[in-house]
Design an enzyme around this catalytic site. Sequence first.
Site, PDB file in Angstrom:
ATOM      1  N   ASP A  73      26.216   3.846  18.491  1.00  0.00           N
ATOM      2  CA  ASP A  73      25.235   3.982  17.407  1.00  0.00           C
ATOM      3  C   ASP A  73      23.851   3.547  17.895  1.00  0.00           C
ATOM      4  O   ASP A  73      22.861   3.669  17.178  1.00  0.00           O
ATOM      5  CB  ASP A  73      25.670   3.229  16.138  1.00  0.00           C
ATOM      6  CG  ASP A  73      25.804   1.733  16.360  1.00  0.00           C
ATOM      7  OD1 ASP A  73      25.684   1.273  17.522  1.00  0.00           O
ATOM      8  OD2 ASP A  73      26.042   1.011  15.364  1.00  0.00           O
ATOM      9  N   SER A  74      23.775   3.103  19.163  1.00  0.00           N
ATOM     10  CA  SER A  74      22.470   2.888  19.802  1.00  0.00           C
ATOM     11  C   SER A  74      21.664   4.184  19.803  1.00  0.00           C
ATOM     12  O   SER A  74      20.457   4.166  20.037  1.00  0.00           O
ATOM     13  CB  SER A  74      22.645   2.373  21.235  1.00  0.00           C
ATOM     14  OG  SER A  74      23.548   3.186  21.955  1.00  0.00           O
TER      15      SER A  74
ATOM     16  N   ASP B  18      31.216   5.408  18.164  1.00  0.00           N
ATOM     17  CA  ASP B  18      30.946   4.229  17.339  1.00  0.00           C
ATOM     18  C   ASP B  18      31.084   4.543  15.857  1.00  0.00           C
ATOM     19  O   ASP B  18      30.665   5.623  15.410  1.00  0.00           O
ATOM     20  CB  ASP B  18      29.499   3.762  17.583  1.00  0.00           C
ATOM     21  CG  ASP B  18      29.434   2.467  18.367  1.00  0.00           C
ATOM     22  OD1 ASP B  18      30.470   1.768  18.478  1.00  0.00           O
ATOM     23  OD2 ASP B  18      28.338   2.158  18.868  1.00  0.00           O
TER      24      ASP B  18
ATOM     25  N   LYS C  71      34.999   2.931  17.973  1.00  0.00           N
ATOM     26  CA  LYS C  71      34.626   1.530  18.214  1.00  0.00           C
ATOM     27  C   LYS C  71      34.012   0.959  16.952  1.00  0.00           C
ATOM     28  O   LYS C  71      33.244   1.648  16.282  1.00  0.00           O
ATOM     29  CB  LYS C  71      33.639   1.415  19.378  1.00  0.00           C
ATOM     30  CG  LYS C  71      33.142  -0.012  19.613  1.00  0.00           C
ATOM     31  CD  LYS C  71      32.462  -0.197  20.953  1.00  0.00           C
ATOM     32  CE  LYS C  71      31.021   0.156  20.986  1.00  0.00           C
ATOM     33  NZ  LYS C  71      30.151  -0.526  19.998  1.00  0.00           N
TER      34      LYS C  71
ATOM     35  N   GLU D 242      32.338  -2.864  15.248  1.00  0.00           N
ATOM     36  CA  GLU D 242      31.822  -4.202  15.538  1.00  0.00           C
ATOM     37  C   GLU D 242      32.463  -5.221  14.616  1.00  0.00           C
ATOM     38  O   GLU D 242      32.623  -4.968  13.415  1.00  0.00           O
ATOM     39  CB  GLU D 242      30.293  -4.225  15.344  1.00  0.00           C
ATOM     40  CG  GLU D 242      29.562  -3.342  16.343  1.00  0.00           C
ATOM     41  CD  GLU D 242      28.052  -3.411  16.189  1.00  0.00           C
ATOM     42  OE1 GLU D 242      27.550  -4.283  15.453  1.00  0.00           O
ATOM     43  OE2 GLU D 242      27.375  -2.584  16.817  1.00  0.00           O
TER      44      GLU D 242
ATOM     45  N   GLU E 172      29.578  -8.163  24.260  1.00  0.00           N
ATOM     46  CA  GLU E 172      28.137  -7.962  24.460  1.00  0.00           C
ATOM     47  C   GLU E 172      27.390  -9.288  24.451  1.00  0.00           C
ATOM     48  O   GLU E 172      27.556 -10.111  23.525  1.00  0.00           O
ATOM     49  CB  GLU E 172      27.567  -7.025  23.364  1.00  0.00           C
ATOM     50  CG  GLU E 172      26.065  -6.806  23.550  1.00  0.00           C
ATOM     51  CD  GLU E 172      25.483  -5.634  22.784  1.00  0.00           C
ATOM     52  OE1 GLU E 172      26.244  -4.884  22.150  1.00  0.00           O
ATOM     53  OE2 GLU E 172      24.248  -5.475  22.830  1.00  0.00           O
TER      54      GLU E 172
END
Length: 288
Positions: A47-48, A86, A116, A118, A185
């Site tokens: 999602d960057s 993401d 993925k 978070e 991270e």
Amino acid sequence: MKDKKRTATLLQKMKENGEKISMLTCYDYTTATLVEASDVDAILVGDSLGMTMLGYEDTLPVTMEDMIHHTAAVSRGLDKTFLVADMPFMSYHLSDEQAVENAGRLIKEGHAQAVKLEGGARFASRIRAITDAQIPVVAHIGLTPQSIHAFGGFKVQGKNEARAIEILEDAKKVEEAGAILVTLECVPEKLATLISKELHVPTIGIGAGAGCDGQVLVYQDMLGMFGGIAPKFAKHFANVGDVMKDAFTTYSKEVKEGSFPVSGEHTFAITDEVMDAVIAHTKGENND
Ligand code: KIV
């Protein structure tokens, strides 16, 4: 290994054999074909992309539609490379049902092989629910950019005892919940190394040191495509940004001075006969 199809099972075997896993972010078809032609094991449609491709200040505005659109484009450029997508902010926060539904969309519409998300222990039930739906999940702990407001900025996580133990426990909980990989991270190197030893599944580090079982970088960072301050951990493997800027400048200069395109080299021919007829037409000679 170069042409072997990367699967979740193969990535697990790589850890067991002590082979490092390489992962890069990617968001579009053309770049996907270039990564596919390399020996990189896995692609993350992160999602960057909100920052690198869409110009947002952080990842929070990214939608499921954005993620599906970019993941599907990347998937069309891949054959052997493992594809992870993401889950964007608020696409899995409400309930296990919401998480499974949106994870399913990334697989069905985006053609990802894993999703993925978070979050550590707090999100273990989401990881379990998605895993139970037969969708492999990559966990992401330590600095989780979707929590930027909760963290008060992009800061290294786990420097004090309480947070270091919390991250270690998060890692164990997400593995227990079924995560196939754990992204670490911005976690201190020694802590990431310990976590990598404690876990059975591979860890993928970003700013977490070489003790992880693999590494991931944002491709624009590692190619030197951003003008701003690059994160400490983002080694520039090439200065593609400079190469692109030089090429754009030269192109514009040649267009303006008329040295591009070159007749015959960058152009298509037409016979004199056809051209004479066209010229006659413009003069009205052939018009009825
Ligand atoms: O969105 C992303 O690119 C990521 C990586 C930084 C791990 O989550």
